[in-house]
Design a protein around this motif. Structure first.
Motif, PDB file in Angstrom:
ATOM      1  N   GLY A  23       0.827  -1.205   0.000  1.00 47.69           N
ATOM      2  CA  GLY A  23       0.000   0.000   0.000  1.00 47.69           C
ATOM      3  C   GLY A  23       0.853   1.244   0.000  1.00 47.69           C
ATOM      4  N   GLU A  24       0.205   2.336  -0.278  1.00 46.00           N
ATOM      5  CA  GLU A  24       0.904   3.610  -0.352  1.00 46.00           C
ATOM      6  C   GLU A  24       0.044   4.678   0.294  1.00 46.00           C
ATOM      7  N   ILE A  25       0.713   5.685   0.835  1.00 47.26           N
ATOM      8  CA  ILE A  25       0.020   6.794   1.469  1.00 47.26           C
ATOM      9  C   ILE A  25       0.321   8.042   0.643  1.00 47.26           C
ATOM     10  N   PRO A  26      -0.703   8.655   0.041  1.00 47.62           N
ATOM     11  CA  PRO A  26      -0.438   9.857  -0.759  1.00 47.62           C
ATOM     12  C   PRO A  26      -0.088  11.052   0.121  1.00 47.62           C
ATOM     13  N   ILE A  27       0.771  11.915  -0.397  1.00 46.27           N
ATOM     14  CA  ILE A  27       1.145  13.146   0.294  1.00 46.27           C
ATOM     15  C   ILE A  27       0.633  14.313  -0.549  1.00 46.27           C
ATOM     16  N   PRO A  28      -0.190  15.196   0.020  1.00 49.09           N
ATOM     17  CA  PRO A  28      -0.689  16.334  -0.758  1.00 49.09           C
ATOM     18  C   PRO A  28       0.459  17.188  -1.292  1.00 49.09           C
ATOM     19  N   GLY A  29       0.353  17.613  -2.551  1.00 47.51           N
ATOM     20  CA  GLY A  29       1.353  18.489  -3.145  1.00 47.51           C
ATOM     21  C   GLY A  29       2.474  17.778  -3.870  1.00 47.51           C
ATOM     22  N   THR A  30       2.501  16.441  -3.805  1.00 50.83           N
ATOM     23  CA  THR A  30       3.534  15.694  -4.510  1.00 50.83           C
ATOM     24  C   THR A  30       2.931  14.430  -5.110  1.00 50.83           C
ATOM     25  N   PRO A  31       3.369  14.055  -6.313  1.00 46.86           N
ATOM     26  CA  PRO A  31       2.816  12.851  -6.949  1.00 46.86           C
ATOM     27  C   PRO A  31       3.453  11.551  -6.458  1.00 46.86           C
ATOM     28  N   VAL A  32       4.392  11.640  -5.522  1.00 48.88           N
ATOM     29  CA  VAL A  32       5.114  10.465  -5.037  1.00 48.88           C
ATOM     30  C   VAL A  32       4.502  10.008  -3.712  1.00 48.88           C
ATOM     31  N   PRO A  33       4.026   8.757  -3.609  1.00 53.00           N
ATOM     32  CA  PRO A  33       3.403   8.282  -2.363  1.00 53.00           C
ATOM     33  C   PRO A  33       4.445   7.759  -1.376  1.00 53.00           C
ATOM     34  N   ILE A  34       4.027   7.651  -0.116  1.00 54.02           N
ATOM     35  CA  ILE A  34       4.875   7.021   0.908  1.00 54.02           C
ATOM     36  C   ILE A  34       4.678   5.512   0.828  1.00 54.02           C
ATOM     37  N   THR A  35       5.770   4.771   0.796  1.00 54.51           N
ATOM     38  CA  THR A  35       5.732   3.303   0.892  1.00 54.51           C
ATOM     39  C   THR A  35       6.819   2.891   1.883  1.00 54.51           C
ATOM     40  N   LEU A  36       6.956   1.599   2.104  1.00 57.82           N
ATOM     41  CA  LEU A  36       8.009   1.091   2.984  1.00 57.82           C
ATOM     42  C   LEU A  36       9.274   0.713   2.210  1.00 57.82           C
ATOM     43  N   GLN A  37       9.354   1.100   0.941  1.00 62.66           N
ATOM     44  CA  GLN A  37      10.504   0.711   0.128  1.00 62.66           C
ATOM     45  C   GLN A  37      11.824   1.242   0.687  1.00 62.66           C
ATOM     46  N   ALA A  42      13.578  23.772  -5.589  1.00 57.98           N
ATOM     47  CA  ALA A  42      13.185  24.150  -4.225  1.00 57.98           C
ATOM     48  C   ALA A  42      11.740  23.750  -3.938  1.00 57.98           C
ATOM     49  N   ALA A  43      10.862  23.884  -4.932  1.00 58.29           N
ATOM     50  CA  ALA A  43       9.455  23.513  -4.737  1.00 58.29           C
ATOM     51  C   ALA A  43       9.305  22.010  -4.560  1.00 58.29           C
ATOM     52  N   VAL A  44      10.065  21.246  -5.348  1.00 55.72           N
ATOM     53  CA  VAL A  44      10.037  19.783  -5.221  1.00 55.72           C
ATOM     54  C   VAL A  44      10.529  19.373  -3.836  1.00 55.72           C
ATOM     55  N   ALA A  45      11.619  19.991  -3.388  1.00 55.00           N
ATOM     56  CA  ALA A  45      12.176  19.663  -2.073  1.00 55.00           C
ATOM     57  C   ALA A  45      11.186  20.013  -0.968  1.00 55.00           C
ATOM     58  N   LEU A  46      10.561  21.180  -1.047  1.00 56.61           N
ATOM     59  CA  LEU A  46       9.605  21.606  -0.021  1.00 56.61           C
ATOM     60  C   LEU A  46       8.404  20.669   0.034  1.00 56.61           C
ATOM     61  N   ALA A  47       7.904  20.270  -1.132  1.00 53.40           N
ATOM     62  CA  ALA A  47       6.743  19.375  -1.174  1.00 53.40           C
ATOM     63  C   ALA A  47       7.062  17.989  -0.633  1.00 53.40           C
ATOM     64  N   SER A  48       8.342  17.637  -0.613  1.00 50.20           N
ATOM     65  CA  SER A  48       8.747  16.294  -0.185  1.00 50.20           C
ATOM     66  C   SER A  48       9.174  16.223   1.282  1.00 50.20           C
ATOM     67  N   MET A  49       9.065  17.323   2.016  1.00 58.37           N
ATOM     68  CA  MET A  49       9.520  17.323   3.409  1.00 58.37           C
ATOM     69  C   MET A  49       8.764  16.316   4.285  1.00 58.37           C
ATOM     70  N   GLY A  50       7.513  16.032   3.928  1.00 57.63           N
ATOM     71  CA  GLY A  50       6.763  15.028   4.687  1.00 57.63           C
ATOM     72  C   GLY A  50       7.407  13.658   4.610  1.00 57.63           C
ATOM     73  N   PHE A  51       8.065  13.378   3.488  1.00 60.46           N
ATOM     74  CA  PHE A  51       8.768  12.106   3.326  1.00 60.46           C
ATOM     75  C   PHE A  51      10.010  12.041   4.206  1.00 60.46           C
ATOM     76  N   VAL A  52      10.702  13.167   4.328  1.00 61.10           N
ATOM     77  CA  VAL A  52      11.977  13.184   5.056  1.00 61.10           C
ATOM     78  C   VAL A  52      11.764  12.764   6.501  1.00 61.10           C
ATOM     79  N   VAL A  53      10.728  13.288   7.133  1.00 59.90           N
ATOM     80  CA  VAL A  53      10.441  12.931   8.529  1.00 59.90           C
ATOM     81  C   VAL A  53      10.163  11.432   8.636  1.00 59.90           C
TER      82      VAL A  53
END
Length: 199
Positions: free
Chosen positions: A41-55, A167-178
């Motif tokens: 499964g995947e968890i979508p993150i608003p603002g980015t087309p890349v979902p969270i997975t356990l990969q 910079a916009a891509v990096a900012l939108a992906s901060m949810g992944f970093v945590v």
């Protein structure tokens, strides 16, 4: 003379086959775990087309538990499976994911896992202090390879493919970093614990 030569050749062939199986089963196992972590499964993150997975968690574990060649082989096997059309990427995608917004992260897994394996050092669980140092080294390796390297590839390639500023891509992906920092902590503790069990 012919019989002993034939016996020696058969023994050498058997020995080679055993070495190949011994060297390849772990990379295949981790490649399957990467597919399962995407399929779970995947968890979508608003603002980015890349979902969270356990990969990324599996990538971190592979780098922390396998020699760098086997860790790299595991990720290369996984990427090759998707490249030939098997639905192993998030959302059951395959080849198109390698040219989509997630492509940089997928390609970043390969150098990331190699960096993790090269940075982790030797496991030492002979005492609590030594085990803590091992877990600390493992955490540093997982953060550098599994976060810094993977994200560097992910940000640059996603920016290039989508036309969005870096910079916009990096900012939108901060949810992944945590989330990936938490995965790095869990992976380093798990790998340190498993290395203690393997002693």
């Amino acid at each position: 003379m012919q019989t002993s030569h034939t016996t020696a050749s058969a023994a050498a062939t058997t020995s080679l086959a055993r070495r190949i199986v011994a060297a390849s089963w772990k990379p295949v196992l981790f490649a399957v775990l990467m597919w399962l972590s995407a399929a779970a499964g995947e968890i979508p993150i608003p603002g980015t087309p890349v979902p969270i997975t356990l990969q990324t968690f599996v990538v971190m574990l592979a780098g922390l538990m396998l020699p760098w060649r086997q860790a790299g082989a595991a990720v290369a096997t996984y990427l090759a499976a998707g490249a030939v059309g098997l639905p192993v990427f998030a959302g059951g995608t395959s080849t198109l994911a390698l040219v989509g917004p997630s492509a940089g992260f997928l390609f970043g897994f390969l150098p990331g896992v190699v960096v993790i394996a090269l940075l982790r050092g030797k496991s030492d669980t002979s005492s609590f202090a030594a085990a803590a140092r091992t877990a600390g080294r493992y955490l540093l390796a997982a953060l550098v390879g599994g976060v810094v390297v993977v994200y560097a590839f992910g940000f640059v390639i996603q920016s290039a493919l989508t036309g969005a500023p870096l910079a916009a891509v990096a900012l939108a992906s901060m949810g992944f970093v945590v989330g990936d920092a938490i995965k790095a902590v869990v992976a380093s503790l798990a790998a340190a614990g498993l290395s203690k069990l393997g002693r």
